[in-house]
Design an enzyme around this catalytic site. Sequence first.
Site, PDB file in Angstrom:
ATOM      1  N   LYS A   1      -9.871  12.506   3.981  1.00  9.89           N
ATOM      2  CA  LYS A   1      -9.369  11.128   4.226  1.00  9.89           C
ATOM      3  C   LYS A   1      -8.340  11.015   5.321  1.00  9.89           C
ATOM      4  O   LYS A   1      -7.735   9.942   5.733  1.00  9.89           O
ATOM      5  CB  LYS A   1      -9.043  10.354   2.982  1.00  9.89           C
ATOM      6  N   ASP A   2      -7.522  12.177   5.419  1.00 14.47           N
ATOM      7  CA  ASP A   2      -6.336  12.298   6.292  1.00 14.47           C
ATOM      8  C   ASP A   2      -6.960  12.364   7.802  1.00 14.47           C
ATOM      9  O   ASP A   2      -5.807  12.238   8.695  1.00 14.47           O
ATOM     10  CB  ASP A   2      -5.468  13.381   5.816  1.00 14.47           C
TER      11      ASP A   2
ATOM     12  N   ARG B   1      -3.673   0.560   1.353  1.00 19.31           N
ATOM     13  CA  ARG B   1      -4.617  -0.213   0.309  1.00 19.31           C
ATOM     14  C   ARG B   1      -4.839  -0.116  -0.989  1.00 19.31           C
ATOM     15  O   ARG B   1      -5.263  -1.303  -1.524  1.00 19.31           O
ATOM     16  CB  ARG B   1      -6.098   1.183   0.669  1.00 19.31           C
ATOM     17  N   ARG B   2      -3.956   0.764  -1.739  1.00 18.13           N
ATOM     18  CA  ARG B   2      -3.913   0.595  -3.335  1.00 18.13           C
ATOM     19  C   ARG B   2      -2.789  -0.650  -3.544  1.00 18.13           C
ATOM     20  O   ARG B   2      -3.167  -1.182  -4.316  1.00 18.13           O
ATOM     21  CB  ARG B   2      -3.381   1.802  -3.795  1.00 18.13           C
TER      22      ARG B   2
ATOM     23  N   ARG C   1       6.509   8.626  -2.124  1.00 15.84           N
ATOM     24  CA  ARG C   1       5.978   9.760  -1.431  1.00 15.84           C
ATOM     25  C   ARG C   1       6.302  11.084  -2.282  1.00 15.84           C
ATOM     26  O   ARG C   1       7.187  10.979  -3.171  1.00 15.84           O
ATOM     27  CB  ARG C   1       6.792  10.024   0.020  1.00 15.84           C
TER      28      ARG C   1
ATOM     29  N   ARG D   1       5.676  12.755  -8.014  1.00 17.18           N
ATOM     30  CA  ARG D   1       5.050  11.478  -8.163  1.00 17.18           C
ATOM     31  C   ARG D   1       4.987  11.112  -9.791  1.00 17.18           C
ATOM     32  O   ARG D   1       5.342  10.185 -10.236  1.00 17.18           O
ATOM     33  CB  ARG D   1       3.570  11.031  -7.665  1.00 17.18           C
TER      34      ARG D   1
ATOM     35  N   CYS E   1      -6.001   5.492   8.465  1.00 17.26           N
ATOM     36  CA  CYS E   1      -5.603   5.883   7.127  1.00 17.26           C
ATOM     37  C   CYS E   1      -4.838   5.128   6.597  1.00 17.26           C
ATOM     38  O   CYS E   1      -4.589   5.009   5.254  1.00 17.26           O
ATOM     39  CB  CYS E   1      -5.386   7.294   7.099  1.00 17.26           C
TER      40      CYS E   1
END
Length: 323
Positions: free
Chosen positions: A90-91, A138-139, A156, A162, A254
């Site tokens: 996805k990156d 997106r989230r 980040r 996280r 992305c």
Amino acid sequence: MTTLSAPAEKSTAVLRLGTRASALAHTQSQGVADAITAATGHPVELVHITTEGDRSQAAIASMGTTGVFVTALRDALLAGEIDLAVHSYKDLPTAPAPGLILAAVPPREDPRDALIARDGLTLGELPAGSKVGTGAPRRVAQLRALGLGLEIVPIRGNVDTRLGRVAGSATGPGDLDAVVLARAGLSRLGRAGEITETLDPLQVLPAPAQGALAVECRTSDARTRELLGRLEDSRTRACVLAERTTLATLEAGCSAPVAAYAEVAEGEDGPELFLRASVTAIDGSDGVRGSSTGPLADAAALGRALAEELLDRGAVELMAITS
């Protein structure tokens, strides 16, 4: 008298695999390295490469570029410093890189998003006003669109950082009620047990290619291409091709609030792709969703057609909303 020549000695040259140094990237790369050795007998060594995304603590959406975790790895490949690189698929930018080829797409991990919340809560159990951390637009967009009254906090950092921000977690006092991460990364790190809910794609649709890995090498390196081809999973490649063609046709990177998820299901004439995609305004005020079904061989065409449908329904205007 016939003289028999000795059999050629099997090459055991070490393959140099470029990887980011984060725990997740290292774990993903080591898994690929082990698979290469198991399939081919070739030893593989990991070479740590620092990328722009690793150096910066700015939010991905504010960095103004795609491929922030990718460029340094590709530069090292083209310079001959490494023989292959492993990326979180996805990156990757959707445009191909001259001189490089995607030699293998291994089997995919579960692509869904996962919630890690205080007190074992699910998304629906979090009280209004709860602080939920995520670094992905997106989230952010999809969580806001659910209308649960959550406060979405940009974050980040690596997985430990996280998770440490969740109140009452084992790694820190925490300032958040929950975080949302990719389930695949947590699984690869052996931390799936900390998930309090795996989010249904009907609520939060995954990012294009989430959970998939991309193994890249130089186009001119026929030997490495052949070796890496033994890791290929054709169904995963078809799913990811459909998802990323949707992204590319939308001309979104992305960091755009675009989601796409393809699955393989048995149809009347054999395996079929079921592709879903969405574009959601970052403020959660509106969104468009669609789906399409077709043969695996038509993966790219399915992605293009679904993206064009979303464009006809206002996707560009939704992506332009910035708050």
